[in-house]
Design a protein around this motif. Sequence first.
Motif, PDB file in Angstrom:
ATOM      1  N   ARG A 274       0.828  -1.208   0.000  1.00 20.17           N
ATOM      2  CA  ARG A 274       0.000   0.000   0.000  1.00 20.17           C
ATOM      3  C   ARG A 274       0.862   1.257   0.000  1.00 20.17           C
ATOM      4  O   ARG A 274       0.577   2.224  -0.712  1.00 20.17           O
ATOM      5  CB  ARG A 274      -0.930   0.000   1.213  1.00 20.17           C
ATOM      6  CG  ARG A 274      -1.997  -1.072   1.176  1.00 20.17           C
ATOM      7  CD  ARG A 274      -3.068  -0.788   2.212  1.00 20.17           C
ATOM      8  NE  ARG A 274      -3.976  -1.903   2.382  1.00 20.17           N
ATOM      9  CZ  ARG A 274      -5.096  -1.845   3.091  1.00 20.17           C
ATOM     10  NH1 ARG A 274      -5.422  -0.729   3.696  1.00 20.17           N
ATOM     11  NH2 ARG A 274      -5.881  -2.891   3.204  1.00 20.17           N
ATOM     12  N   ASP A 275       1.924   1.267   0.795  1.00 14.87           N
ATOM     13  CA  ASP A 275       2.793   2.443   0.868  1.00 14.87           C
ATOM     14  C   ASP A 275       3.514   2.681  -0.452  1.00 14.87           C
ATOM     15  O   ASP A 275       3.719   3.831  -0.868  1.00 14.87           O
ATOM     16  CB  ASP A 275       3.813   2.283   1.993  1.00 14.87           C
ATOM     17  CG  ASP A 275       3.218   2.559   3.366  1.00 14.87           C
ATOM     18  OD1 ASP A 275       2.016   2.858   3.438  1.00 14.87           O
ATOM     19  OD2 ASP A 275       3.956   2.456   4.364  1.00 14.87           O
ATOM     20  N   LEU A 276       3.917   1.612  -1.123  1.00  9.22           N
ATOM     21  CA  LEU A 276       4.604   1.757  -2.401  1.00  9.22           C
ATOM     22  C   LEU A 276       3.696   2.358  -3.470  1.00  9.22           C
ATOM     23  O   LEU A 276       4.174   3.020  -4.399  1.00  9.22           O
ATOM     24  CB  LEU A 276       5.134   0.398  -2.868  1.00  9.22           C
ATOM     25  CG  LEU A 276       6.326  -0.158  -2.080  1.00  9.22           C
ATOM     26  CD1 LEU A 276       6.515  -1.636  -2.383  1.00  9.22           C
ATOM     27  CD2 LEU A 276       7.591   0.629  -2.399  1.00  9.22           C
ATOM     28  N   TYR A 281       4.346   8.731  -0.341  1.00  9.79           N
ATOM     29  CA  TYR A 281       5.630   8.120  -0.011  1.00  9.79           C
ATOM     30  C   TYR A 281       6.490   7.919  -1.256  1.00  9.79           C
ATOM     31  O   TYR A 281       7.414   7.112  -1.259  1.00  9.79           O
ATOM     32  CB  TYR A 281       5.413   6.771   0.694  1.00  9.79           C
ATOM     33  CG  TYR A 281       4.575   6.861   1.944  1.00  9.79           C
ATOM     34  CD1 TYR A 281       4.910   7.745   2.962  1.00  9.79           C
ATOM     35  CD2 TYR A 281       3.437   6.071   2.107  1.00  9.79           C
ATOM     36  CE1 TYR A 281       4.135   7.838   4.102  1.00  9.79           C
ATOM     37  CE2 TYR A 281       2.658   6.156   3.252  1.00  9.79           C
ATOM     38  CZ  TYR A 281       3.013   7.050   4.245  1.00  9.79           C
ATOM     39  OH  TYR A 281       2.249   7.139   5.382  1.00  9.79           O
ATOM     40  N   GLY A 282       6.185   8.650  -2.318  1.00  8.36           N
ATOM     41  CA  GLY A 282       6.872   8.461  -3.579  1.00  8.36           C
ATOM     42  C   GLY A 282       8.359   8.729  -3.525  1.00  8.36           C
ATOM     43  O   GLY A 282       9.135   8.153  -4.301  1.00  8.36           O
ATOM     44  N   SER A 312       8.821  -6.817  -8.529  1.00 14.77           N
ATOM     45  CA  SER A 312       9.647  -6.252  -7.468  1.00 14.77           C
ATOM     46  C   SER A 312       8.987  -5.004  -6.896  1.00 14.77           C
ATOM     47  O   SER A 312       8.092  -4.416  -7.519  1.00 14.77           O
ATOM     48  CB  SER A 312      11.025  -5.892  -8.024  1.00 14.77           C
ATOM     49  OG  SER A 312      10.914  -4.791  -8.920  1.00 14.77           O
ATOM     50  N   PRO A 313       9.407  -4.548  -5.711  1.00 17.10           N
ATOM     51  CA  PRO A 313       8.848  -3.307  -5.152  1.00 17.10           C
ATOM     52  C   PRO A 313       9.015  -2.117  -6.091  1.00 17.10           C
ATOM     53  O   PRO A 313       8.084  -1.308  -6.240  1.00 17.10           O
ATOM     54  CB  PRO A 313       9.654  -3.125  -3.856  1.00 17.10           C
ATOM     55  CG  PRO A 313      10.081  -4.505  -3.478  1.00 17.10           C
ATOM     56  CD  PRO A 313      10.325  -5.218  -4.765  1.00 17.10           C
ATOM     57  N   GLY A 320       2.496   2.018 -10.531  1.00 15.98           N
ATOM     58  CA  GLY A 320       1.557   2.911  -9.864  1.00 15.98           C
ATOM     59  C   GLY A 320       1.687   4.331 -10.352  1.00 15.98           C
ATOM     60  O   GLY A 320       0.697   5.058 -10.506  1.00 15.98           O
ATOM     61  N   ARG A 321       2.921   4.764 -10.642  1.00 16.92           N
ATOM     62  CA  ARG A 321       3.131   6.125 -11.140  1.00 16.92           C
ATOM     63  C   ARG A 321       2.608   6.266 -12.557  1.00 16.92           C
ATOM     64  O   ARG A 321       2.162   7.348 -12.962  1.00 16.92           O
ATOM     65  CB  ARG A 321       4.610   6.453 -11.093  1.00 16.92           C
ATOM     66  CG  ARG A 321       5.142   6.731  -9.682  1.00 16.92           C
ATOM     67  CD  ARG A 321       6.649   6.865  -9.659  1.00 16.92           C
ATOM     68  NE  ARG A 321       7.122   7.245  -8.332  1.00 16.92           N
ATOM     69  CZ  ARG A 321       8.384   7.187  -7.948  1.00 16.92           C
ATOM     70  NH1 ARG A 321       9.310   6.765  -8.805  1.00 16.92           N
ATOM     71  NH2 ARG A 321       8.750   7.558  -6.734  1.00 16.92           N
TER      72      ARG A 321
END
Length: 323
Positions: A274-276, A281-282, A312-313, A320-321
């Motif tokens: 979720r944070d990623l 938190y970008g 991968s993270p 997401g971006r």
Amino acid sequence: MPYPTTQAVSASRVTTSVARNFSEFRTAVSESFVPLHVTSSRPDPFWGRIRSADADEVHVSEVSAAEHVVERTPELIARSDRHYFKLSLQLSGTGLLIQDNREAVLQPGDLAVYDTHRPYSLVFDDDFRTMVVMFPKHLIDLPADVVAQLTAVTMSGKSGVGSIIVPFLAQLVGNLEQLNGATGARLAHSALDLVTTMFANELDIASGPGNAHQALMQRIRAYIDANLASTDLGPTQIAAAHFISTRHLHGLFREQGTTVSSWIRTRRLERCRRDLLNPLYGDRPVAAIAARWGFVDAAHFSRVFKSTYAESPSELRASGRAA
């Protein structure tokens, strides 16, 4: 109440499939969800529409159609390798959900959950409109066998916790265009958090004051979520905090088909995920996000994350971006 003749159009990531006949609707249902057997005693003429949007791993749909029956058969289940929960919110008309030897009659405002990895039937005797939320089981913090106690159980949206949660869900399906990018992911996860709250409330009501075993597990799961950032979190600490032996603790999780360490790891990974995806938190390094949720070894975190989510993270963050 037929819709205009159009096919699969999309705007703002919302896909609309309008069926010109029953055969098209049957195909659209299986393509939108999981493979399903769809029948109707009145297939000609037939009308149906499915509007859908995806946010992260959550699939939100509005289904409007004429009379039909949907069945998830053992043969279709055998071909699937992913397990989902589906939540139905009846918006108009009535429906009947059958699973696990239970039947839930759904009136407008009623909710029910079902498991795609076990046979179920949905029966609609007349025109209807419903919201369907389909999501992988790991996205809610209740074990699958606990949720199994609620399959095909009618949950009312007219009173109690349901009267708070149902309006949010109805607004969500009425604004599918908002399920876009990082904002959409947060909205979808907020919806699942609310649904989890409703499930927990229903389980409390169903268990009554005498079920100390279930109440203990709920306290343990809440304790784990509240202490995910602690590197000391483990069986010894959890057992001591609840005045039970570690052997008893391991037995509780074994009964639910998992282990203490697996449960902690899954919850930590989901918080990191979720944070990623969160633009707030970008600029925070992946290692910092991992450490925030108790992963002290960045390389180990990356390996476990990729093994779990097949990317991968950094790949997840980049996708997401781009959304």
